[in-house]
Design an enzyme around this catalytic site. Sequence first.
Site, short mmCIF file in Angstrom:
data_model
loop_
_atom_site.label_atom_id
_atom_site.label_comp_id
_atom_site.label_asym_id
_atom_site.label_seq_id
_atom_site.Cartn_x
_atom_site.Cartn_y
_atom_site.Cartn_z
CG ASN A 67 -1.82 -1.20 1.27
OD1 ASN A 67 -2.49 -1.52 0.29
ND2 ASN A 67 -1.84 -1.90 2.39
CB CYS A 76 -4.09 -5.64 -4.83
SG CYS A 76 -4.54 -4.20 -5.84
N GLY A 77 -6.97 -7.27 -6.27
CA GLY A 77 -7.50 -7.79 -7.52
C GLY A 77 -7.20 -6.91 -8.71
CG ASN A 198 -9.51 -3.27 2.50
OD1 ASN A 198 -8.78 -2.44 1.98
ND2 ASN A 198 -9.07 -4.48 2.82
CD GLU A 216 -7.23 -0.40 -1.84
OE1 GLU A 216 -6.75 -1.47 -2.22
OE2 GLU A 216 -7.42 0.57 -2.60
NE ARG A 217 -5.34 -4.16 5.32
CZ ARG A 217 -4.98 -5.42 5.54
NH1 ARG A 217 -5.12 -5.94 6.75
NH2 ARG A 217 -4.52 -6.19 4.56
CB CYS A 225 -10.96 -1.72 -3.46
SG CYS A 225 -10.15 -2.97 -2.42
#
Length: 289
Positions: A67, A76-77, A198, A216-217, A225
């Site tokens: 991140n 992370c898609g 998240n 998002e975390r 996301c």
Amino acid sequence: MSALANHSFVKMNGIGNEIVVLDLRDVKHVVTPDEARAVAARVPYDQLMVLQPPRLDGTEAFIRIYNNDGSESGACGNGMRCVVRQVFEKTGQASATFETRAGLLNCWQGPAPDLYTVDMGVPKFGWQEIPLAEEFRDTRYIELQIGPIDAPILHSPSVVNMGNPHAVFWVDGDVNSYDLERFGPLLENHPIFPERANITLAHIVDRDHITMRTWERGAGLTKACGSAACATAVAAARLKRANRIVQMTLPGGELTIEWRERDDHVLMTGTATFEFEGRFEPQLFASVA
């Protein structure tokens, strides 16, 4: 000098999720949190996707996901679709398997040339798997709210682990009408989430369509996301409020999510867009230990 000095990178986005792809398969180096933050200061991103040499036979690479605050993520898609496009365009492959901290991800060319599908694996619902700080027997809803006790603004989220922890708050109206920039960090860091979470606001339009917005975390407010879209689709299906194949509308674009009935795997299909290629200047890492 940092091993990243003078190294090339690719800037991409997955329906608005800002992604930097860094191929370090030829370099024995693990990106440090300080290096990840230094990159974000020069090339703003939501996630940094780092390809490292494969650790398992039959896999293309081991993927580390950072991140923009330097923390690591298990999934992370949207970033994975960007990685997939880069690898496929270089090699001519139509399918590949990657290893992440969250497990193995099978990926393939989608139903159209500009679409890519990532098998995000099987969702987890146990309170210890998410994880939560206290026991909840039913994670379809948990006790958590923002606002007055008798008139909460947000309450009773569904929680899912989709490679990382997700909390989905269901709202009746426009997801943009809620001040997620204010509530997001409070909920992300709530004591109920020992690994943070998240935070998604979701509105079920009908059984085939959901709109959503995510804090998002480790990255903050984002246009997209992918793992949150997967978590939201699965949570809605668990509540029997949506079908197992659903169209997700995010601020940055559209994703198709399928929670496959035969094996409970979650398939995410969407685009991955190339923006530019660059090279890190050595002075970028001058202050990095």
